[in-house]
Write an enzyme that holds these catalytic residues in place. Sequence first.
Site, PDB file in Angstrom:
ATOM      1  N   ASN A 137       0.908  -1.307  -0.138  1.00 45.22           N
ATOM      2  CA  ASN A 137       0.205   0.030  -0.035  1.00 45.22           C
ATOM      3  C   ASN A 137       0.992   1.256   0.147  1.00 45.22           C
ATOM      4  O   ASN A 137       0.257   2.144   0.100  1.00 45.22           O
ATOM      5  CB  ASN A 137      -0.922  -0.038   1.280  1.00 45.22           C
ATOM      6  CG  ASN A 137      -0.286  -0.281   2.351  1.00 45.22           C
ATOM      7  OD1 ASN A 137       0.693  -0.812   2.503  1.00 45.22           O
ATOM      8  ND2 ASN A 137      -0.844  -0.075   3.584  1.00 45.22           N
TER       9      ASN A 137
ATOM     10  N   ASP B 219      -1.557   4.322  13.888  1.00 43.96           N
ATOM     11  CA  ASP B 219      -2.007   5.271  14.941  1.00 43.96           C
ATOM     12  C   ASP B 219      -2.031   4.776  16.454  1.00 43.96           C
ATOM     13  O   ASP B 219      -1.797   3.728  16.728  1.00 43.96           O
ATOM     14  CB  ASP B 219      -3.579   5.626  14.389  1.00 43.96           C
ATOM     15  CG  ASP B 219      -4.510   4.108  14.606  1.00 43.96           C
ATOM     16  OD1 ASP B 219      -4.441   3.431  15.496  1.00 43.96           O
ATOM     17  OD2 ASP B 219      -5.298   4.133  13.632  1.00 43.96           O
TER      18      ASP B 219
ATOM     19  N   TYR C 108      -3.417   1.093  17.753  1.00 42.63           N
ATOM     20  CA  TYR C 108      -2.801  -0.162  17.473  1.00 42.63           C
ATOM     21  C   TYR C 108      -1.662  -0.179  18.281  1.00 42.63           C
ATOM     22  O   TYR C 108      -0.553  -0.119  18.094  1.00 42.63           O
ATOM     23  CB  TYR C 108      -2.236   0.126  16.028  1.00 42.63           C
ATOM     24  CG  TYR C 108      -1.863  -1.204  15.261  1.00 42.63           C
ATOM     25  CD1 TYR C 108      -3.047  -2.196  15.055  1.00 42.63           C
ATOM     26  CD2 TYR C 108      -0.599  -1.640  15.063  1.00 42.63           C
ATOM     27  CE1 TYR C 108      -2.897  -3.219  14.485  1.00 42.63           C
ATOM     28  CE2 TYR C 108      -0.524  -2.715  14.639  1.00 42.63           C
ATOM     29  CZ  TYR C 108      -1.314  -3.833  14.319  1.00 42.63           C
ATOM     30  OH  TYR C 108      -1.204  -4.989  13.540  1.00 42.63           O
TER      31      TYR C 108
END
Length: 166
Positions: A86, A92, A95
Amino acid sequence: MKIKIKYHQGAKKIAQHGNWIDLFPRKDYFLQAPKPMVNTVTEVTEIIFDSIFVDLGISMKLPKYFEANMLPRSSSFIKQGVIMANSQGIIDTNYSGEADIWKFPAIALKETKLTSKKAITQFKIQPSMDAPWWIKLKWLFNSKINFIEVDVLTDPSRGGFGTSDK
């Protein structure tokens, strides 16, 4: 800024060199070369790429209003024959549980072996877009990071990749 980091078994310790920090696979991986496959219905040749989530062996508790931006190292494409699926990963503050292990989504461009001795990705920590102005200003004047190694992260685990939109 102090950041709690959990090293899972076999993980290589991170070493900070400037703003970007290298990460290594926790173990060795072997990826196959891309293979052409003919779709018998459409008679179109498709290229099938080998892809995996490379376990980086760390979990981290980022402070509120901060995120980690993970990018492939510039040599990952040339020397290791992989790209990041990706193009960029954002980690963030949510997590941050014991099972929220950082991973690198790799796509193989050739037959290759990824080893735990070669860095595959790098990250930097910065204020998130929704951080208050005073957090961003403070960060401008003092962006020193101290990683504090812990045995356990006590935040709840979010459940893996792709879970921020649930």
